[in-house]
Design an enzyme around this catalytic site. Sequence first.
Site, mmCIF file in Angstrom:
data_model
loop_
_atom_site.group_PDB
_atom_site.id
_atom_site.type_symbol
_atom_site.label_atom_id
_atom_site.label_comp_id
_atom_site.label_asym_id
_atom_site.label_seq_id
_atom_site.Cartn_x
_atom_site.Cartn_y
_atom_site.Cartn_z
ATOM 1 C CG ASP A 176 34.921 31.741 36.264
ATOM 2 O OD1 ASP A 176 35.998 31.537 35.722
ATOM 3 O OD2 ASP A 176 33.914 32.123 35.659
ATOM 4 C CG HIS A 232 37.078 29.461 33.653
ATOM 5 N ND1 HIS A 232 37.667 30.662 33.908
ATOM 6 C CD2 HIS A 232 38.045 28.682 33.123
ATOM 7 C CE1 HIS A 232 38.926 30.632 33.538
ATOM 8 N NE2 HIS A 232 39.188 29.443 33.058
#
Length: 437
Positions: A104, A101
């Site tokens: 992240d 993501h």
Amino acid sequence: MPDYFPTLSRVAYEGPKSKNPFAFKHYNAGEIVAGKTMTEHLRFSIVYWHTMCGQGADMFGGPTAIRPWDAGLSGLDLAKARVPAFFEIAEKLGMPYYAFHDRDVAPHGKTLRESNEWLDTIAALLKAQQERTGIKLLWGTSQLFAHARYMHGAATSCNAEVFAFAAAQVKKTLEVTHALGGEGYTFWGGREGYSTLWNTDMKRELDHLAKFLHMAVDYAKEIGFKGQFYIEPKPKEPTKHQYDSDAAACLNFLREYDLLPHLKLNLETNHATLAGHSMQHEMEVAGSAGALGSMDANTGDLLLGWDTDQFPTDIYLTTQCMLTALKYGGLTTGGVNFDAKVRRESIDPEDLFHAHIGGMDAFARGLKIAAAIRADGRLADFVKSRYASWDSGVGASIEAGKETFGSLEKLMLEKGEAAACQSGRQEFLENLINEFL
Ligand code: XUL
Ligand code: CO
């Protein structure tokens, strides 16, 4: 480059008799199974979020994990330090792919511009590591659920500027995914759902979600991104109802809004069980619609019922997954992506190795067993013969569209009763499957 696991070299295949916990017992990358190497069939992928950002925190307690690469760092410095550690783990495991993501790999900045700059900084490091190791990006995704702005959802938010922010975020992540040679892009509707219908205009929210996905498809065309788009079903958590609740609901939504040509499904085992289905069911639903895309490989705990994202170790489960995948032509653009995290009590860095080795071996066994079941042929023959009444006579005539209610009534009035039913032989088939395990 730091070496966080100096005593561990690349995990090797040592065969089923090995007692080495850091060796594969079943995953033999180059071994040919049903015409392709195991690597080509399984297309294993390691996720950035659980592997690097999972700290062992849960609803009742804080972090527990020991992660030397995190020590004393925060913000962008922490994000930078995690990249080489992640690729060391991925490389030593022999992972051909990874997934991330945006938020992240790089933290939230104070503004969209700052977040974008930080993502670019980290993307350059990811690219260098991809080039060094040959590990490829299976798919990228935007995290559209953690920040407070997404409390009402992203594409389905009641706040139009939140929709706009989410669009800008996905635009950027698509660009980064494309620049990293990503083979896909996943939408999981983090908070695209509702907590109460009293405050929700469902029709309007679904229209907005479809518009959002069409914009993504259009933008991919604009920048020449040819990767596969996926939507990932999940029924609940964190919302009480998510619009992407299961494979059938996703397919219905995609068809209704003319999106089916552009998206396939990324199915996750623990999401399937949260929806009251088996993973095999979800894969059948997707496969029979020509939309079986990728797999988030994990498992839940049936006694807990939450989205616990455990590593898959159940050979029945992996056999079912691989039987269904092989039946529908395999994971073509997708992979077996370990969207799974070690338990809160498994605090050591080496537990990340035990977890992934176990998952990879469980899927390798599932693949070999599934291939053996298919080569044996008795299961497929049984299913085929169960439908034999459709291969000729009135069955073939119905399938060919030659019959009507009237013609069928005439036939049954003549016959008086349908042909006798045959046994479904469930127990016989369960025993047959066990012959291979
Ligand atoms: C959440 C989940 C996500 C998606 C990607 O349950 O599975 O990590 O896979 O956003
Ligand atoms: Co997932």
